[in-house]
Scaffold this motif. Structure first.
Motif, PDB file in Angstrom:
ATOM      1  N   LEU A 236      87.550 -12.435 -29.130  1.00  0.00           N
ATOM      2  CA  LEU A 236      86.688 -11.603 -28.304  1.00  0.00           C
ATOM      3  C   LEU A 236      85.890 -10.540 -29.044  1.00  0.00           C
ATOM      4  O   LEU A 236      84.860 -10.096 -28.559  1.00  0.00           O
ATOM      5  N   ASP A 237      86.389 -10.103 -30.207  1.00  0.00           N
ATOM      6  CA  ASP A 237      85.871  -8.853 -30.778  1.00  0.00           C
ATOM      7  C   ASP A 237      85.634  -8.976 -32.277  1.00  0.00           C
ATOM      8  O   ASP A 237      86.580  -9.117 -33.067  1.00  0.00           O
ATOM      9  N   ASP A 238      84.387  -8.906 -32.688  1.00  0.00           N
ATOM     10  CA  ASP A 238      84.043  -8.979 -34.114  1.00  0.00           C
ATOM     11  C   ASP A 238      84.559  -7.791 -34.894  1.00  0.00           C
ATOM     12  O   ASP A 238      84.716  -7.848 -36.119  1.00  0.00           O
ATOM     13  N   ARG A 239      84.845  -6.690 -34.197  1.00  0.00           N
ATOM     14  CA  ARG A 239      85.302  -5.487 -34.887  1.00  0.00           C
ATOM     15  C   ARG A 239      86.695  -5.672 -35.488  1.00  0.00           C
ATOM     16  O   ARG A 239      87.052  -4.971 -36.437  1.00  0.00           O
ATOM     17  N   THR A 240      87.470  -6.612 -34.954  1.00  0.00           N
ATOM     18  CA  THR A 240      88.743  -6.964 -35.590  1.00  0.00           C
ATOM     19  C   THR A 240      88.485  -7.490 -36.993  1.00  0.00           C
ATOM     20  O   THR A 240      89.128  -7.081 -37.964  1.00  0.00           O
TER      21      THR A 240
ATOM     22  N   TRP B 243      83.078 -14.892 -38.035  1.00  0.00           N
ATOM     23  CA  TRP B 243      82.184 -14.005 -37.283  1.00  0.00           C
ATOM     24  C   TRP B 243      80.835 -13.835 -37.985  1.00  0.00           C
ATOM     25  O   TRP B 243      79.788 -13.806 -37.337  1.00  0.00           O
TER      26      TRP B 243
ATOM     27  N   ALA C 198      79.889 -10.780 -28.533  1.00  0.00           N
ATOM     28  CA  ALA C 198      81.299 -10.426 -28.680  1.00  0.00           C
ATOM     29  C   ALA C 198      81.735  -9.866 -27.328  1.00  0.00           C
ATOM     30  O   ALA C 198      81.465  -8.702 -27.019  1.00  0.00           O
TER      31      ALA C 198
ATOM     32  N   ALA D  93      84.243  -8.565 -25.937  1.00  0.00           N
ATOM     33  CA  ALA D  93      84.989  -7.316 -25.841  1.00  0.00           C
ATOM     34  C   ALA D  93      84.094  -6.093 -25.937  1.00  0.00           C
ATOM     35  O   ALA D  93      84.506  -4.986 -25.568  1.00  0.00           O
ATOM     36  N   ARG D  94      82.879  -6.265 -26.421  1.00  0.00           N
ATOM     37  CA  ARG D  94      81.966  -5.120 -26.550  1.00  0.00           C
ATOM     38  C   ARG D  94      81.344  -4.721 -25.215  1.00  0.00           C
ATOM     39  O   ARG D  94      80.785  -3.626 -25.100  1.00  0.00           O
TER      40      ARG D  94
ATOM     41  N   GLU E  92      93.192  -7.133 -29.494  1.00  0.00           N
ATOM     42  CA  GLU E  92      91.938  -7.223 -28.746  1.00  0.00           C
ATOM     43  C   GLU E  92      92.154  -7.883 -27.387  1.00  0.00           C
ATOM     44  O   GLU E  92      91.479  -7.539 -26.407  1.00  0.00           O
TER      45      GLU E  92
ATOM     46  N   TYR F  70      91.464  -5.975 -23.877  1.00  0.00           N
ATOM     47  CA  TYR F  70      90.520  -6.551 -22.914  1.00  0.00           C
ATOM     48  C   TYR F  70      91.181  -6.697 -21.550  1.00  0.00           C
ATOM     49  O   TYR F  70      90.570  -6.382 -20.517  1.00  0.00           O
TER      50      TYR F  70
END
Length: 325
Positions: A182-186, A209, A228, A230-231, A254, A258
């Motif tokens: 879900l999240d590229d920040r991971t 990613w 993404a 989750a953003r 994540e 979420y």
């Protein structure tokens, strides 16, 4: 990550599974080739498989011999947005179709880096439109269609649900997300690299990613909508949701976050976590009780959402279940 973090009944299967070099971008083609071979499955007996192509998107249709419901499921395969084919879901989709007596649709979607975002989401939405347009001919009630996905396919399912909501067309009845990506920040958090998570670690996650978004865009200040899931800030109005993930999965935090945000914004969300379970553990150890409980939780959720009776399925019940009265 130490092997004793894996719950005992899963340990042997997890440690036996090969680690493909997805973390090495030059070997992406090799990793994809081996992954696609290793994950290919055959449908179970008693389910008819048909294939159609719509606007360039190949769509697999699983129809069980005991079809008894006019609902349906559209299901997206995993592979980090960079690997995978629909046939890796042939066994799972056909088993679920036979168990619930419901048709299941599995679309192909284009992969990065050859086709970065939003190519896969465009394909997913094309498949969704095909399903709605052909629902009557398929004897499907368009009000009772659930979106399901595994890993990157779970992230794609979440993105599709968001896009459908914004467009305002026919909404899905639910979304079921197996350990969704879900999240590229991971991936951008390099402190997670040292943990070296089983089966899918953060170095591989970052390669994926950056292939999916664009080189070095992982963790950027802003991304296009749905890239993404989750953003997204406003989650209100999204469909009823089930999220399942293991506690030692790279995506655990994540997924938990979420789910919490969905609940906080009044979305009916069920979170099912498995202590000591890594990524795709249910594929590696399908016979273990913990796996059966995990799969049954998701199946019961789908049953309740798509059926009129809302009665739960016993994890040891025969596979030929009727979804509707």
């Amino acid at each position: 990550m130490k092997k004793d973090t894996i719950r005992p009944e899963l340990r042997r299967a997890v440690l036996k599974a090969p680690r493909l070099p997805f973390a090495l971008r030059p070997l992406l083609g090799f990793s994809r080739f081996i992954f696609n071979i290793a994950t290919k499955k055959k449908p179970v007996a008693g389910v008819y498989l048909d294939c159609v192509t719509y606007q360039g998107v190949e769509i697999r249709i699983f129809t069980p011999g005991n079809v008894s419901c006019d609902g349906a499921i559209i299901w997206f395969h995993g592979g980090g947005h960079i690997a995978g084919r629909p046939n890796q879901l042939d066994k799972t989709a056909s088993q679920t179709a036979r168990r619930l007596g419901v048709k299941i649709i599995v679309p192909q979607y284009r992969l990065a880096p050859e086709y970065p975002f939003p190519a896969d989401l465009d394909d997913a939405y094309t498949a969704w439109q095909w399903l709605l347009q052909n629902a009557s001919d398929l004897n499907i009630d368009s009000n009772r269609i659930a979106i399901v996905g595994n890993s990157a396919g779970g992230g794609l399912a979440a993105a599709l649900a968001q896009k459908i909501y914004d467009i305002g067309s026919q909404q899905p009845a639910a979304q079921v997300l197996f350990y969704p990506m879900l999240d590229d920040r991971t991936a951008a958090n390099k402190q997670l690299d040292a943990d070296n998570h089983f089966l899918w670690n953060n170095k591989a996650n970052r390669v994926a990613w950056n292939a999916y978004l664009a080189p070095n865009q992982c963790g950027a200040n802003a991304l296009p909508d749905y890239a993404a899931p989750a953003r997204r800030q406003n989650l209100n109005g999204l469909p009823k949701t089930w999220i399942g993930v293991g506690s030692i999965d790279l995506f655990y935090d994540e997924c938990v976050e979420y789910a919490a945000r969905l609940k906080a914004q009044q979305v009916d969300c069920e979170l099912f976590t498995v202590e000591g379970a890594p990524h795709v553990f249910e594929v590696l150890a399908p016979e273990e009780r913990v796996t059966q409980n995990f799969v049954t939780s998701a199946t019961n959720f789908l049953f309740t959402v798509l059926s009129e009776s809302g009665e739960a399925i016993d994890s040891h019940a025969p596979v030929a279940q009727s979804l509707c009265n």
